[in-house]
Design a protein around this motif. Sequence first.
Motif, PDB file in Angstrom:
ATOM      1  N   SER A  34       0.842  -1.193   0.000  1.00 13.95           N
ATOM      2  CA  SER A  34       0.000   0.000   0.000  1.00 13.95           C
ATOM      3  C   SER A  34       0.880   1.248   0.000  1.00 13.95           C
ATOM      4  O   SER A  34       2.097   1.165   0.201  1.00 13.95           O
ATOM      5  CB  SER A  34      -0.912   0.000   1.229  1.00 13.95           C
ATOM      6  N   VAL A  35       0.271   2.396  -0.207  1.00 20.37           N
ATOM      7  CA  VAL A  35       1.034   3.645  -0.217  1.00 20.37           C
ATOM      8  C   VAL A  35       1.699   3.895   1.129  1.00 20.37           C
ATOM      9  O   VAL A  35       2.894   4.244   1.176  1.00 20.37           O
ATOM     10  CB  VAL A  35       0.130   4.821  -0.633  1.00 20.37           C
ATOM     11  N   PRO A  36       0.999   3.757   2.276  1.00 22.90           N
ATOM     12  CA  PRO A  36       1.701   3.932   3.563  1.00 22.90           C
ATOM     13  C   PRO A  36       2.868   2.969   3.747  1.00 22.90           C
ATOM     14  O   PRO A  36       3.905   3.341   4.288  1.00 22.90           O
ATOM     15  CB  PRO A  36       0.603   3.683   4.605  1.00 22.90           C
ATOM     16  N   ALA A  37       2.684   1.732   3.271  1.00 20.83           N
ATOM     17  CA  ALA A  37       3.774   0.761   3.389  1.00 20.83           C
ATOM     18  C   ALA A  37       4.969   1.187   2.535  1.00 20.83           C
ATOM     19  O   ALA A  37       6.128   1.041   2.948  1.00 20.83           O
ATOM     20  CB  ALA A  37       3.292  -0.623   2.977  1.00 20.83           C
ATOM     21  N   LYS A  38       4.702   1.729   1.353  1.00 19.43           N
ATOM     22  CA  LYS A  38       5.795   2.199   0.498  1.00 19.43           C
ATOM     23  C   LYS A  38       6.500   3.400   1.126  1.00 19.43           C
ATOM     24  O   LYS A  38       7.724   3.524   1.031  1.00 19.43           O
ATOM     25  CB  LYS A  38       5.262   2.557  -0.888  1.00 19.43           C
ATOM     26  N   VAL A  39       5.729   4.282   1.747  1.00 21.45           N
ATOM     27  CA  VAL A  39       6.337   5.447   2.403  1.00 21.45           C
ATOM     28  C   VAL A  39       7.233   5.001   3.548  1.00 21.45           C
ATOM     29  O   VAL A  39       8.351   5.515   3.725  1.00 21.45           O
ATOM     30  CB  VAL A  39       5.242   6.412   2.899  1.00 21.45           C
ATOM     31  N   TRP A  40       6.767   4.048   4.345  1.00 21.73           N
ATOM     32  CA  TRP A  40       7.574   3.547   5.462  1.00 21.73           C
ATOM     33  C   TRP A  40       8.835   2.848   4.943  1.00 21.73           C
ATOM     34  O   TRP A  40       9.913   3.007   5.506  1.00 21.73           O
ATOM     35  CB  TRP A  40       6.746   2.603   6.314  1.00 21.73           C
ATOM     36  N   PHE A  41       8.683   2.073   3.873  1.00 26.48           N
ATOM     37  CA  PHE A  41       9.846   1.429   3.254  1.00 26.48           C
ATOM     38  C   PHE A  41      10.829   2.484   2.760  1.00 26.48           C
ATOM     39  O   PHE A  41      12.046   2.340   2.907  1.00 26.48           O
ATOM     40  CB  PHE A  41       9.384   0.543   2.093  1.00 26.48           C
ATOM     41  N   TYR A  42      10.306   3.558   2.161  1.00 24.37           N
ATOM     42  CA  TYR A  42      11.145   4.641   1.650  1.00 24.37           C
ATOM     43  C   TYR A  42      11.966   5.262   2.775  1.00 24.37           C
ATOM     44  O   TYR A  42      13.175   5.491   2.633  1.00 24.37           O
ATOM     45  CB  TYR A  42      10.246   5.694   1.008  1.00 24.37           C
ATOM     46  N   VAL A  43      11.329   5.532   3.904  1.00 24.31           N
ATOM     47  CA  VAL A  43      12.029   6.138   5.044  1.00 24.31           C
ATOM     48  C   VAL A  43      13.117   5.208   5.556  1.00 24.31           C
ATOM     49  O   VAL A  43      14.254   5.636   5.830  1.00 24.31           O
ATOM     50  CB  VAL A  43      11.023   6.480   6.169  1.00 24.31           C
ATOM     51  N   GLN A  44      12.790   3.927   5.691  1.00 27.53           N
ATOM     52  CA  GLN A  44      13.782   2.967   6.172  1.00 27.53           C
ATOM     53  C   GLN A  44      14.954   2.829   5.203  1.00 27.53           C
ATOM     54  O   GLN A  44      16.112   2.764   5.614  1.00 27.53           O
ATOM     55  CB  GLN A  44      13.121   1.603   6.386  1.00 27.53           C
ATOM     56  N   ASP A  45      14.651   2.780   3.905  1.00 30.80           N
ATOM     57  CA  ASP A  45      15.706   2.628   2.907  1.00 30.80           C
ATOM     58  C   ASP A  45      16.620   3.854   2.895  1.00 30.80           C
ATOM     59  O   ASP A  45      17.843   3.725   2.765  1.00 30.80           O
ATOM     60  CB  ASP A  45      15.080   2.416   1.534  1.00 30.80           C
ATOM     61  N   PHE A  46      16.036   5.036   3.027  1.00 27.78           N
ATOM     62  CA  PHE A  46      16.842   6.259   3.071  1.00 27.78           C
ATOM     63  C   PHE A  46      17.712   6.279   4.329  1.00 27.78           C
ATOM     64  O   PHE A  46      18.887   6.663   4.280  1.00 27.78           O
ATOM     65  CB  PHE A  46      15.922   7.481   3.044  1.00 27.78           C
ATOM     66  N   PHE A  47      17.165   5.846   5.456  1.00 25.56           N
ATOM     67  CA  PHE A  47      17.937   5.770   6.699  1.00 25.56           C
ATOM     68  C   PHE A  47      19.096   4.793   6.555  1.00 25.56           C
ATOM     69  O   PHE A  47      20.224   5.092   6.976  1.00 25.56           O
ATOM     70  CB  PHE A  47      17.010   5.344   7.842  1.00 25.56           C
ATOM     71  N   ASP A  48      18.836   3.623   5.953  1.00 21.96           N
ATOM     72  CA  ASP A  48      19.907   2.646   5.739  1.00 21.96           C
ATOM     73  C   ASP A  48      20.985   3.194   4.809  1.00 21.96           C
ATOM     74  O   ASP A  48      22.172   2.899   4.976  1.00 21.96           O
ATOM     75  CB  ASP A  48      19.335   1.349   5.161  1.00 21.96           C
ATOM     76  N   PHE A  49      20.585   3.983   3.826  1.00 18.91           N
ATOM     77  CA  PHE A  49      21.543   4.566   2.887  1.00 18.91           C
ATOM     78  C   PHE A  49      22.455   5.566   3.603  1.00 18.91           C
ATOM     79  O   PHE A  49      23.663   5.613   3.337  1.00 18.91           O
ATOM     80  CB  PHE A  49      20.785   5.251   1.756  1.00 18.91           C
ATOM     81  N   ILE A  50      21.901   6.349   4.506  1.00 17.90           N
ATOM     82  CA  ILE A  50      22.685   7.373   5.209  1.00 17.90           C
ATOM     83  C   ILE A  50      23.628   6.734   6.228  1.00 17.90           C
ATOM     84  O   ILE A  50      24.802   7.115   6.331  1.00 17.90           O
ATOM     85  CB  ILE A  50      21.763   8.389   5.895  1.00 17.90           C
ATOM     86  N   PHE A  51      23.157   5.757   6.960  1.00 25.18           N
ATOM     87  CA  PHE A  51      23.926   5.213   8.070  1.00 25.18           C
ATOM     88  C   PHE A  51      24.512   3.829   7.793  1.00 25.18           C
ATOM     89  O   PHE A  51      25.114   3.224   8.682  1.00 25.18           O
ATOM     90  CB  PHE A  51      23.044   5.142   9.332  1.00 25.18           C
ATOM     91  N   GLY A  52      24.354   3.323   6.587  1.00 23.40           N
ATOM     92  CA  GLY A  52      24.904   2.016   6.252  1.00 23.40           C
ATOM     93  C   GLY A  52      26.308   2.112   5.684  1.00 23.40           C
ATOM     94  O   GLY A  52      26.825   3.191   5.391  1.00 23.40           O
TER      95      GLY A  52
END
Length: 550
Positions: free
Chosen positions: A269-287
């Motif tokens: 769903s759209v909320p699930a994609k938004v949450w995935f987006y936030v997590q993926d961006f966080f992993d990109f910054i701190f990974g």
Amino acid sequence: MRQWWKSGSPWIWLNGGAVTISMVMVFGLIALILVRGFGAFWPHPVVETTYELPGTDPVVVVGELRRSETLTGAAMRDAGVPIPEDQLVVTRHLLKLGNRDVTGRDFAYFVDDFMGEWRYPKNMAVLERREWGDFYGVPLRLLERGSTVAVGDALWDEFQERVGRVSDLWGEIRSIERGAIGRINFQIERVRLDQRRAELRGTLTDEYQAELDLRRQDLQVQYAELEKRLNQLYDEAARDSIVMRAADGSEVTLRVADVVKAWQPNNMSVPAKVWFYVQDFFDFIFGYPREANTEGGIFPAIFGTVVMVLVMSIIVTPFGILAAIYLREYAKQGPLLKTVRISVYNLAGVPSIVFGVFGLGFFVYFMGGAIDRTFYPEALPSPTFGTPGLFWASLTLALLTLPVVIVSTEEGLARIPSTIREGSLALGATKGETLWKVVVPLATPAMMTGLILAIARAAGEVAPLMLVGVVKLAPTLPIDGNFPFIHLERKIMHLGFHIYDVGFQSPHAEAAEQLVYATALILVLLILVLNLTAITIRNHLREKYRAESD
């Protein structure tokens, strides 16, 4: 018309047009980086279709649509695509296929004329792996040490739970490898250096040798315990596996330990994609980066860039300000001083790579080699400071940006009215008191302006850093828990060099395209944050001294 030209209006319009064009170009570039950079983290749908060239059997194609483009039919026919002679234009699509270990390629173009209906199966999954890139397929069975534990509707939730379990195990593994084992290796090296130092000084007694052996033995015992724990964690992580059906219908078994994260974009769903987006961006910054920097995060590059700019600012600010004060307030005005000023102005125009060559020859080989021979003879022939590192990169950039700070500070000092100096002297202050308590504080905003310009240039430089301390992949950060905690001799990663490396040296250019835009976006945002911080400090100082002068 002549009166209009004489009035100067055409030049006003010309300047206004030039400024407008420049702003449009700048904002257009920023918009492109924003769209491409932020778009890299969105879970794009996965398409499934058939592709059938004339005279060949149809094949099933699964992947993400990366981009579409329209070409002339003649160009496609020249490339060997069987396009009818009367067809003028052809549309082709670039799909990210993944499954590099199965098909041997990540991306491929497909001509729209030969593609069937596009379908978006809800059970199609994307698995981001630690190696070999993404995998696209349909999950069939979840295995635990070879035995099936989940199929059907219960498979995906159980698989996600085990991916989370493996992620926790990898977190503990990284903590042991980069933390505990890193500290032990550092201490073992210190023991070796202590022994070598004592040998060079002739102070290696039997008692001291026994003490060193005891320290080394204790560290080796700790290392053995950590190695045992690591083996247990690796065994636990390798317990589970999943069977996936690839696009060609074959079944491929993948270890869950190799999966970073998994998602079903067509079923989100759209909320699930938004949450995935936030997590993926966080992993990109701190990974941390993987797959030759084409996968994973960029935290070491961000950290290295920030630390290098801070060290550079600490070096260049006092030297630049003191040099400007001397040139403006103390040096005797004359031909020699004019020559010095011209040299400073010309220094600002020297290509940055020249500074890199100078830094490598003078700072690294000459100064660093002398420091190693004087203070670190026990480490030779392995260099400590006689090799490119953080300190030499910062010092080279300080030399590169020194003219900017000098010129800005001089201009700030020149703008201070002579009446202020005369008033201070009339009240009984000495020249030194007038300078340091009256003139310099009023010129502080101009000094901060020079520092802002220096930060903006230093953060984006790449060419000199390739010679004096920046590397493709740094094994450790320049700041850790080992004494002396800040290790200026270590090599660092840098966002600018990371962009160059991923964009031009990557073996998978198409896979790295979005990563290049995302890293460029982070670099722009980082420079913006650093500049805004300096601007805030400058404005605060400007208002402070303005209020005091009123």
